[in-house]
Design a protein around this motif. Structure first.
Motif, PDB file in Angstrom:
ATOM      1  N   ALA A   1       0.764  -1.044   0.060  1.00 24.66           N
ATOM      2  CA  ALA A   1      -0.046   0.035  -0.103  1.00 24.66           C
ATOM      3  C   ALA A   1       0.968   1.261  -0.199  1.00 24.66           C
ATOM      4  O   ALA A   1       1.966   1.216   0.505  1.00 24.66           O
ATOM      5  N   PHE A   2       0.435   2.275  -0.706  1.00 24.99           N
ATOM      6  CA  PHE A   2       1.138   3.451  -0.687  1.00 24.99           C
ATOM      7  C   PHE A   2       0.388   4.757  -0.890  1.00 24.99           C
ATOM      8  O   PHE A   2      -0.843   4.502  -1.352  1.00 24.99           O
ATOM      9  N   VAL A   3       0.914   5.921  -0.541  1.00 25.99           N
ATOM     10  CA  VAL A   3       0.228   7.273  -0.759  1.00 25.99           C
ATOM     11  C   VAL A   3       1.189   8.114  -1.315  1.00 25.99           C
ATOM     12  O   VAL A   3       2.505   7.867  -1.178  1.00 25.99           O
ATOM     13  N   PRO A   4       0.931   9.308  -2.097  1.00 29.44           N
ATOM     14  CA  PRO A   4       1.573   9.973  -2.752  1.00 29.44           C
ATOM     15  C   PRO A   4       2.476  10.810  -1.641  1.00 29.44           C
ATOM     16  O   PRO A   4       1.942  11.133  -0.649  1.00 29.44           O
ATOM     17  N   LEU A   5       3.755  11.052  -1.879  1.00 27.29           N
ATOM     18  CA  LEU A   5       4.608  11.922  -1.119  1.00 27.29           C
ATOM     19  C   LEU A   5       4.334  13.378  -1.789  1.00 27.29           C
ATOM     20  O   LEU A   5       5.138  13.526  -3.063  1.00 27.29           O
ATOM     21  N   ARG A   6       3.871  14.337  -1.226  1.00 32.43           N
ATOM     22  CA  ARG A   6       3.669  15.666  -1.861  1.00 32.43           C
ATOM     23  C   ARG A   6       4.458  16.655  -1.056  1.00 32.43           C
ATOM     24  O   ARG A   6       4.544  16.491   0.151  1.00 32.43           O
ATOM     25  N   TYR A   7       4.928  17.708  -1.632  1.00 32.42           N
ATOM     26  CA  TYR A   7       5.573  18.995  -1.416  1.00 32.42           C
ATOM     27  C   TYR A   7       5.205  19.937  -2.260  1.00 32.42           C
ATOM     28  O   TYR A   7       5.243  20.084  -3.540  1.00 32.42           O
ATOM     29  N   HIS A   8       4.452  21.101  -1.513  1.00 31.11           N
ATOM     30  CA  HIS A   8       3.956  22.092  -2.116  1.00 31.11           C
ATOM     31  C   HIS A   8       3.049  21.859  -3.260  1.00 31.11           C
ATOM     32  O   HIS A   8       3.214  22.617  -4.523  1.00 31.11           O
ATOM     33  N   GLY A   9       2.023  20.689  -3.082  1.00 34.49           N
ATOM     34  CA  GLY A   9       1.480  20.512  -4.273  1.00 34.49           C
ATOM     35  C   GLY A   9       1.851  19.566  -5.170  1.00 34.49           C
ATOM     36  O   GLY A   9       1.285  19.242  -6.168  1.00 34.49           O
ATOM     37  N   GLU A  10       3.128  19.318  -5.206  1.00 35.91           N
ATOM     38  CA  GLU A  10       3.772  18.527  -6.175  1.00 35.91           C
ATOM     39  C   GLU A  10       4.142  17.086  -5.645  1.00 35.91           C
ATOM     40  O   GLU A  10       4.684  16.785  -4.503  1.00 35.91           O
ATOM     41  N   THR A  11       3.743  15.964  -6.574  1.00 36.31           N
ATOM     42  CA  THR A  11       4.065  14.727  -6.206  1.00 36.31           C
ATOM     43  C   THR A  11       5.620  14.480  -6.448  1.00 36.31           C
ATOM     44  O   THR A  11       6.089  14.249  -7.507  1.00 36.31           O
ATOM     45  N   ILE A  12       6.331  14.229  -5.381  1.00 38.43           N
ATOM     46  CA  ILE A  12       7.971  14.004  -5.310  1.00 38.43           C
ATOM     47  C   ILE A  12       8.128  12.664  -5.237  1.00 38.43           C
ATOM     48  O   ILE A  12       9.537  12.015  -5.224  1.00 38.43           O
ATOM     49  N   GLY A  13       7.015  11.866  -4.793  1.00 39.09           N
ATOM     50  CA  GLY A  13       7.469  10.498  -4.620  1.00 39.09           C
ATOM     51  C   GLY A  13       6.108   9.533  -4.004  1.00 39.09           C
ATOM     52  O   GLY A  13       5.414   9.879  -4.094  1.00 39.09           O
ATOM     53  N   ALA A  14       6.564   8.272  -3.215  1.00 38.75           N
ATOM     54  CA  ALA A  14       5.454   7.876  -2.534  1.00 38.75           C
ATOM     55  C   ALA A  14       5.754   7.211  -1.214  1.00 38.75           C
ATOM     56  O   ALA A  14       6.991   7.047  -1.108  1.00 38.75           O
ATOM     57  N   ILE A  15       4.981   7.252  -0.361  1.00 33.23           N
ATOM     58  CA  ILE A  15       5.290   6.491   1.117  1.00 33.23           C
ATOM     59  C   ILE A  15       4.703   5.105   0.963  1.00 33.23           C
ATOM     60  O   ILE A  15       3.289   5.031   0.837  1.00 33.23           O
TER      61      ILE A  15
END
Length: 223
Positions: free
Chosen positions: A156-170
Motif C-alpha cells: 500500500a502507498f500514498v503520494p509523497l507531496r511537497y507544495h502540491g507536487e508529487t515527489i515520491g510515494a510513501i
C-alpha cells in the motif's frame, strides 16, 4: 564499468548546491530501462569515526534476488555532513565500488532520496545521472514532503507531496512496520519504481538489495 566524472568533488557546499541546480534538469522521470536481469543495492557506511567512507554495491539476480557479485570501496571522507548534500560526501566512494563490478546492474536501488529532495537531486538521481543506470531512491526516513500514513497492508502507498507536487510515494512494504519513502532517481517512472521495490521485498521491511548493501557497507569489515 567506467563512470565519467561530470564535476569536481573537492568543492564547497555552496558550489555543490550550484552543481545540483545545474544537473537536476537532466534527470529523466519516465521509463528508459531495458530488460532488468540484475538489480543492485547501494549503501554507504563510515569507518574510523567518519574519517573513511565505505561504499558497497550488491548485485542481485532479478527476479530470484540471489547475490551474484558485490564490491566495496573505501576513500578518505572529504566532504562535510550537510543535509541535502549527502551525495557529495558519498557518491565518490560509490563510483569506486561500481567501477569494480564485472556484472553491470540494470537498475540501482539507492539507500537515500531521488527527486524527493529540496532541489530534486538526491543521491539516487545524482548517481543515476553520472552512471547512466536507471535508479530509484529507497529512503528509510523523509527528507521533505507531507507525512501521510499509507494503509497497513503490504504494497500500500500514498503520494509523497511537497507544495502540491508529487515527489515520491510513501510505501508500506509489509504490515506493521514503518513505511519507506520511494522516489524517482533517473530514467524510471514512479509507478515502475514502486513495482521494482516491491519485487525486491521478501519478508522484511527493506528490499533485499538494501539489506545486502547495508550489511556490506556497515557490518564487519569484508572485501
Amino acid at each position: 564499468m567506467k563512470i565519467v566524472q561530470r564535476h569536481p568533488w573537492d568543492i564547497s557546499p555552496t558550489e555543490a548546491i550550484a552543481i545540483q541546480q545545474q544537473l537536476r534538469g537532466e534527470v529523466e522521470r519516465e521509463d528508459r530501462l531495458g530488460p532488468v536481469r540484475h538489480v543492485a543495492g547501494v549503501d554507504v557506511g563510515f569507518e574510523e569515526g567518519g574519517g573513511i567512507t565505505r561504499a558497497a554495491v550488491a548485485v542481485l539476480a532479478f527476479p530470484t534476488l540471489e547475490l551474484v557479485e558485490h564490491a566495496i570501496f573505501r576513500i578518505p571522507t572529504r566532504f562535510p555532513y550537510v543535509p541535502g548534500l549527502l551525495s557529495f560526501r558519498e557518491v565518490p566512494a560509490v563510483i569506486g565500488a561500481l567501477e569494480r563490478l564485472t556484472v553491470i546492474p540494470d537498475l540501482l536501488l539507492c539507500d537515500g532520496q531521488g527527486i524527493a529532495h529540496p532541489r530534486r537531486f538526491g543521491i539516487a538521481s545524482h548517481l543515476g545521472l553520472l552512471s547512466g543506470i536507471p535508479s530509484i531512491g529507497v529512503a528509510k526516513t523523509r527528507l521533505i514532503g507531507e507525512q501521510v500514513e499509507p494503509p497497513d497492508r503490504r504494497g500500500a502507498f500514498v503520494p509523497l507531496r511537497y507544495h502540491g507536487e508529487t515527489i515520491g510515494a510513501i510505501l508500506r512494504s509489509r504490515p506493521g512496520v514503518k513505511p519507506l519513502y520511494i522516489s524517482i532517481g533517473h530514467r524510471i517512472s514512479l509507478a515502475t519504481a514502486l513495482d521494482f521495490v516491491m519485487a525486491c521485498v521478501t519478508r522484511y521491511r527493506l528490499p533485499e538489495t538494501t539489506r545486502w548493501a547495508h550489511r556490506l557497507a556497515s557490518g564487519p569489515a569484508v572485501e
